[in-house]
Design an enzyme around this catalytic site. Structure first.
Site, PDB file in Angstrom:
ATOM      1  N   HIS A  70       0.819  -1.215   0.000  1.00 44.81           N
ATOM      2  CA  HIS A  70       0.000   0.000   0.000  1.00 44.81           C
ATOM      3  C   HIS A  70       0.852   1.265   0.000  1.00 44.81           C
ATOM      4  CE1 HIS A  70       0.288  -0.152   4.527  1.00 44.81           C
ATOM      5  NE2 HIS A  70       0.212   1.164   4.397  1.00 44.81           N
ATOM      6  N   ASP A 123       0.170  -7.797   1.828  1.00 44.48           N
ATOM      7  CA  ASP A 123       0.585  -6.401   1.682  1.00 44.48           C
ATOM      8  C   ASP A 123       2.107  -6.302   1.552  1.00 44.48           C
ATOM      9  OD1 ASP A 123       0.598  -3.639   1.672  1.00 44.48           O
ATOM     10  OD2 ASP A 123       0.021  -3.421   3.782  1.00 44.48           O
ATOM     11  N   GLN A 216       1.188   6.198  12.410  1.00 47.44           N
ATOM     12  CA  GLN A 216       1.164   6.858  11.108  1.00 47.44           C
ATOM     13  C   GLN A 216       2.570   7.173  10.584  1.00 47.44           C
ATOM     14  OE1 GLN A 216      -1.037   7.562  13.552  1.00 47.44           O
ATOM     15  NE2 GLN A 216      -2.694   6.576  12.445  1.00 47.44           N
ATOM     16  N   GLY A 217       2.910   6.614   9.418  1.00 43.25           N
ATOM     17  CA  GLY A 217       4.177   6.882   8.753  1.00 43.25           C
ATOM     18  C   GLY A 217       5.162   5.738   8.746  1.00 43.25           C
ATOM     19  N   ASP A 218       4.929   4.659   9.517  1.00 43.33           N
ATOM     20  CA  ASP A 218       5.864   3.535   9.593  1.00 43.33           C
ATOM     21  C   ASP A 218       5.537   2.391   8.650  1.00 43.33           C
ATOM     22  OD1 ASP A 218       7.509   4.545  11.592  1.00 43.33           O
ATOM     23  OD2 ASP A 218       6.174   3.861  13.154  1.00 43.33           O
ATOM     24  N   SER A 219       4.485   2.474   7.886  1.00 39.91           N
ATOM     25  CA  SER A 219       4.109   1.361   7.003  1.00 39.91           C
ATOM     26  C   SER A 219       5.310   0.876   6.204  1.00 39.91           C
ATOM     27  CB  SER A 219       3.007   1.789   6.037  1.00 39.91           C
ATOM     28  OG  SER A 219       1.757   1.768   6.646  1.00 39.91           O
TER      29      SER A 219
END
Length: 266
Positions: A70, A123, A216-219
């Protein structure tokens, strides 16, 4: 931690609040001790702040980085993955506000053919770099049966950014201590959330009392246990909520895809 689907909307936010998942409750660490942790960046998409970082990844071979699928979707990257544009991997940089380390362009993006954005299953994306990084910096990938998957095993999740769960982004690389969870426990936690837990392509980890997690931001960032890559930050519900563990792309799926492509794996 937002679900991967909800997190996609964050791609439209300013660069200081860029997409996907970040570390809550962790501590600063150095890439000299964790050289396989890399940042994904696009200055065209996210501007100059924080080096244009928007996701994380793991170096698994001299010219190979794995990340969440993603992270390279049109909603997040701003273009189709078959045209990487200015997509860059940043290696050897603790502080995204500085210019240490190397920035290497991405030559090719391959999204796992089994990825289902509706359920977050599979993913995973594999990035091929235009230049090689030191082979010794790569981390081995935990195949099926690796001891790192054993429930209760201590693990570290790595990333840059939101340390509060409410947009408190920082420049420094951080890591949070979590423990691996049994598949059945994760399935129960997410029975009524999103697409549910898929044990074939996902693994869970959490701090027993909550408070430490990706956010938020570590994907796409690495989850490491027993000396190997056991997962990549994928999705979840909230940040550090003990009722909802972090969900990661399972390392054995990564190893399988790398083997199919003739690349390095455990």
């Amino acid at each position: 931690m937002l679900s991967a689907l909800t997190a996609l909307s964050a791609a439209l936010l300013p660069a200081h609040a860029a997409a996907d998942e970040h570390i809550v409750g962790g501590s600063p660490v150095s890439v000299s001790d964790h050289p396989w942790v890399v940042a994904l960046a696009s200055r065209d998409r996210y501007g100059e702040a924080r080096s244009g970082q928007f996701c994380g990844g793991a170096l698994v071979g001299p010219d190979t980085v794995v990340t969440a699928a993603h992270c390279v979707s049109p909603e997040v990257l701003g273009r189709n993955a078959d045209d990487p544009g200015d997509l860059t991997v940043i290696a050897g940089r603790d502080d995204l506000g500085r210019d240490a380390g190397r920035e290497v362009a991405v030559r090719e993006v391959r999204i796992n053919p089994g990825y289902d954005p509706a359920t977050n299953a599979g993913d995973l994306a594999v990035l091929t770099l235009t230049e090689s990084l030191p082979a010794d910096d790569a981390i081995r990938v935990a195949g099926a049966g690796h001891p790192g998957y054993t429930p209760g095993t201590e693990a570290l999740v790595h990333g840059w950014g939101d340390t509060t769960g409410s947009g408190g982004y920082e420049n420094l690389l951080r890591a949070a201590g979590v423990r691996m969870l049994a598949d059945d426990d994760c399935a129960r936690a997410y029975e009524a959330v999103g697409g549910g837990f898929d044990a074939e392509s996902m693994v869970c980890a959490a701090a027993p009392q909550g408070g430490q997690d990706a956010c938020q931001g570590d994907s796409g960032g690495p989850l490491v246990a027993a000396g190997a890559l056991v997962g990549l930050v994928s999705w979840g519900n909230g940040c550090g909520d003990p009722a909802y563990p972090g969900v990661y792309t399972r390392g054995s799926l990564i190893a399988e895809l790398l083997d199919q492509e003739g690349r390095v794996s455990d």
